[in-house]
Design a protein around this motif. Structure first.
Motif, PDB file in Angstrom:
ATOM      1  N   ILE A 132      36.316  47.356  36.875  1.00 21.07           N
ATOM      2  CA  ILE A 132      37.301  46.144  37.095  1.00 21.07           C
ATOM      3  C   ILE A 132      38.086  46.787  35.516  1.00 21.07           C
ATOM      4  O   ILE A 132      37.725  46.722  34.970  1.00 21.07           O
ATOM      5  CB  ILE A 132      36.097  45.497  36.745  1.00 21.07           C
ATOM      6  CG1 ILE A 132      35.642  44.820  37.511  1.00 21.07           C
ATOM      7  CG2 ILE A 132      37.588  43.985  35.453  1.00 21.07           C
ATOM      8  CD1 ILE A 132      34.279  44.200  37.086  1.00 21.07           C
ATOM      9  N   VAL A 133      39.705  46.437  36.474  1.00 22.21           N
ATOM     10  CA  VAL A 133      40.534  46.620  35.401  1.00 22.21           C
ATOM     11  C   VAL A 133      40.888  45.428  34.720  1.00 22.21           C
ATOM     12  O   VAL A 133      41.148  45.649  33.771  1.00 22.21           O
ATOM     13  CB  VAL A 133      42.196  46.926  36.231  1.00 22.21           C
ATOM     14  CG1 VAL A 133      43.411  47.624  34.961  1.00 22.21           C
ATOM     15  CG2 VAL A 133      41.619  49.023  36.363  1.00 22.21           C
ATOM     16  N   LEU A 134      40.874  44.198  35.543  1.00 18.77           N
ATOM     17  CA  LEU A 134      41.339  42.930  34.935  1.00 18.77           C
ATOM     18  C   LEU A 134      40.653  42.289  35.812  1.00 18.77           C
ATOM     19  O   LEU A 134      40.573  41.476  37.197  1.00 18.77           O
ATOM     20  CB  LEU A 134      43.080  42.818  35.340  1.00 18.77           C
ATOM     21  CG  LEU A 134      43.695  41.458  35.211  1.00 18.77           C
ATOM     22  CD1 LEU A 134      43.593  41.408  33.382  1.00 18.77           C
ATOM     23  CD2 LEU A 134      44.985  40.848  35.540  1.00 18.77           C
ATOM     24  N   SER A 135      40.678  41.092  34.999  1.00 13.64           N
ATOM     25  CA  SER A 135      39.487  39.796  35.539  1.00 13.64           C
ATOM     26  C   SER A 135      39.740  38.825  34.585  1.00 13.64           C
ATOM     27  O   SER A 135      39.737  38.603  33.611  1.00 13.64           O
ATOM     28  CB  SER A 135      37.569  39.870  35.336  1.00 13.64           C
ATOM     29  OG  SER A 135      37.072  39.085  35.729  1.00 13.64           O
ATOM     30  N   GLY A 136      40.278  37.650  35.542  1.00 16.08           N
ATOM     31  CA  GLY A 136      40.618  36.512  35.167  1.00 16.08           C
ATOM     32  C   GLY A 136      39.925  35.173  36.093  1.00 16.08           C
ATOM     33  O   GLY A 136      38.634  35.264  36.651  1.00 16.08           O
ATOM     34  N   SER A 137      40.388  34.253  36.182  1.00 13.30           N
ATOM     35  CA  SER A 137      39.902  32.647  36.518  1.00 13.30           C
ATOM     36  C   SER A 137      40.456  32.171  37.329  1.00 13.30           C
ATOM     37  O   SER A 137      41.849  32.066  36.368  1.00 13.30           O
ATOM     38  CB  SER A 137      38.708  31.518  35.399  1.00 13.30           C
ATOM     39  OG  SER A 137      39.527  31.256  34.640  1.00 13.30           O
ATOM     40  N   ASN A 138      40.649  32.065  38.319  1.00 16.66           N
ATOM     41  CA  ASN A 138      41.740  30.381  38.901  1.00 16.66           C
ATOM     42  C   ASN A 138      42.917  31.521  39.456  1.00 16.66           C
ATOM     43  O   ASN A 138      44.208  30.918  39.576  1.00 16.66           O
ATOM     44  CB  ASN A 138      41.776  29.567  38.505  1.00 16.66           C
ATOM     45  CG  ASN A 138      40.030  28.954  38.765  1.00 16.66           C
ATOM     46  OD1 ASN A 138      40.044  28.887  39.596  1.00 16.66           O
ATOM     47  ND2 ASN A 138      40.300  28.068  37.805  1.00 16.66           N
ATOM     48  N   VAL A 139      43.642  32.878  39.596  1.00 11.16           N
ATOM     49  CA  VAL A 139      44.619  33.418  39.491  1.00 11.16           C
ATOM     50  C   VAL A 139      45.146  33.681  40.827  1.00 11.16           C
ATOM     51  O   VAL A 139      46.175  33.494  41.061  1.00 11.16           O
ATOM     52  CB  VAL A 139      44.059  34.833  38.571  1.00 11.16           C
ATOM     53  CG1 VAL A 139      45.404  35.739  38.130  1.00 11.16           C
ATOM     54  CG2 VAL A 139      43.611  34.333  36.987  1.00 11.16           C
ATOM     55  N   ASP A 140      44.531  33.758  41.918  1.00 11.04           N
ATOM     56  CA  ASP A 140      44.607  33.801  43.576  1.00 11.04           C
ATOM     57  C   ASP A 140      45.586  35.094  43.358  1.00 11.04           C
ATOM     58  O   ASP A 140      46.533  34.646  43.591  1.00 11.04           O
ATOM     59  CB  ASP A 140      45.283  32.739  43.936  1.00 11.04           C
ATOM     60  CG  ASP A 140      45.387  32.444  45.171  1.00 11.04           C
ATOM     61  OD1 ASP A 140      43.829  33.555  45.763  1.00 11.04           O
ATOM     62  OD2 ASP A 140      45.500  31.889  46.091  1.00 11.04           O
ATOM     63  N   MET A 141      45.157  36.347  42.854  1.00  9.29           N
ATOM     64  CA  MET A 141      45.989  37.230  42.740  1.00  9.29           C
ATOM     65  C   MET A 141      46.158  37.796  44.065  1.00  9.29           C
ATOM     66  O   MET A 141      46.070  37.627  45.482  1.00  9.29           O
ATOM     67  CB  MET A 141      45.093  38.922  42.670  1.00  9.29           C
ATOM     68  CG  MET A 141      45.046  38.109  41.111  1.00  9.29           C
ATOM     69  SD  MET A 141      44.128  39.594  39.795  1.00  9.29           S
ATOM     70  CE  MET A 141      43.755  39.170  38.279  1.00  9.29           C
ATOM     71  N   PHE A 142      47.612  38.103  45.009  1.00  6.41           N
ATOM     72  CA  PHE A 142      48.196  38.910  45.889  1.00  6.41           C
ATOM     73  C   PHE A 142      48.663  40.064  46.109  1.00  6.41           C
ATOM     74  O   PHE A 142      48.419  40.434  47.303  1.00  6.41           O
ATOM     75  CB  PHE A 142      49.707  37.507  45.975  1.00  6.41           C
ATOM     76  CG  PHE A 142      49.889  37.656  47.417  1.00  6.41           C
ATOM     77  CD1 PHE A 142      49.021  36.322  48.724  1.00  6.41           C
ATOM     78  CD2 PHE A 142      51.324  38.220  47.378  1.00  6.41           C
ATOM     79  CE1 PHE A 142      49.805  37.096  49.552  1.00  6.41           C
ATOM     80  CE2 PHE A 142      51.335  38.217  49.145  1.00  6.41           C
ATOM     81  CZ  PHE A 142      50.665  36.759  50.325  1.00  6.41           C
TER      82      PHE A 142
END
Length: 137
Positions: free
Chosen positions: A113-123
């Protein structure tokens, strides 16, 4: 040069010359909602993400032969995909898990895992040198 694209309406990956000539279907079997692709011309690899019933990340040769699934667990909506040519890593972002992850593009191993966010909805995701760029909705 060639250009590759996905058509998730018809579950295809196609290729053509830059001027649109010599268009043909590279992969049409066993694809379920392909989303994004990345090409490694030097190694002769094509990578793609799928959103369908069994979300996954796949790899094949540029002619569509020797298809393999590199990732099938712990992903839901894999969107963007990008290659780190210097480190031989494959990156992807997942709009449901809100993560950017990477693997070795040859073996499919060493998942991180390089980056983990919350409610980011990565496109989408792109890798250049020491930097990772992403977009969200």
């Amino acid at each position: 040069g060639n250009i590759y694209w996905t058509d998730h309406g018809f579950n295809l990956i196609e290729v053509a010359r830059l001027n649109g000539s010599f268009r043909y279907v590279v992969i049409s079997q066993s694809l379920d909602q392909p989303r994004s692709i990345a090409v490694h011309p030097e190694k002769g690899y094509l990578f793609w993400t799928e959103w369908g019933q069994s979300p996954c990340i796949g790899r094949a040769h540029l002619d569509g032969s020797e298809k393999v699934v590199l990732v099938s667990l712990g992903i839901a909506w894999p969107n963007g995909i990008s290659i780190d040519y210097e480190e031989n890593k494959l990156y992807w972002c997942d709009a449901r898990t809100d993560k950017i992850e990477r693997i070795d593009l040859e073996s499919g191993g060493n998942r991180e895992i390089v980056l983990s966010g919350s409610n980011v909805d990565m496109f989408s995701v792109a890798v250049f040198g020491a930097y990772i760029y992403w977009s969200d909705r």
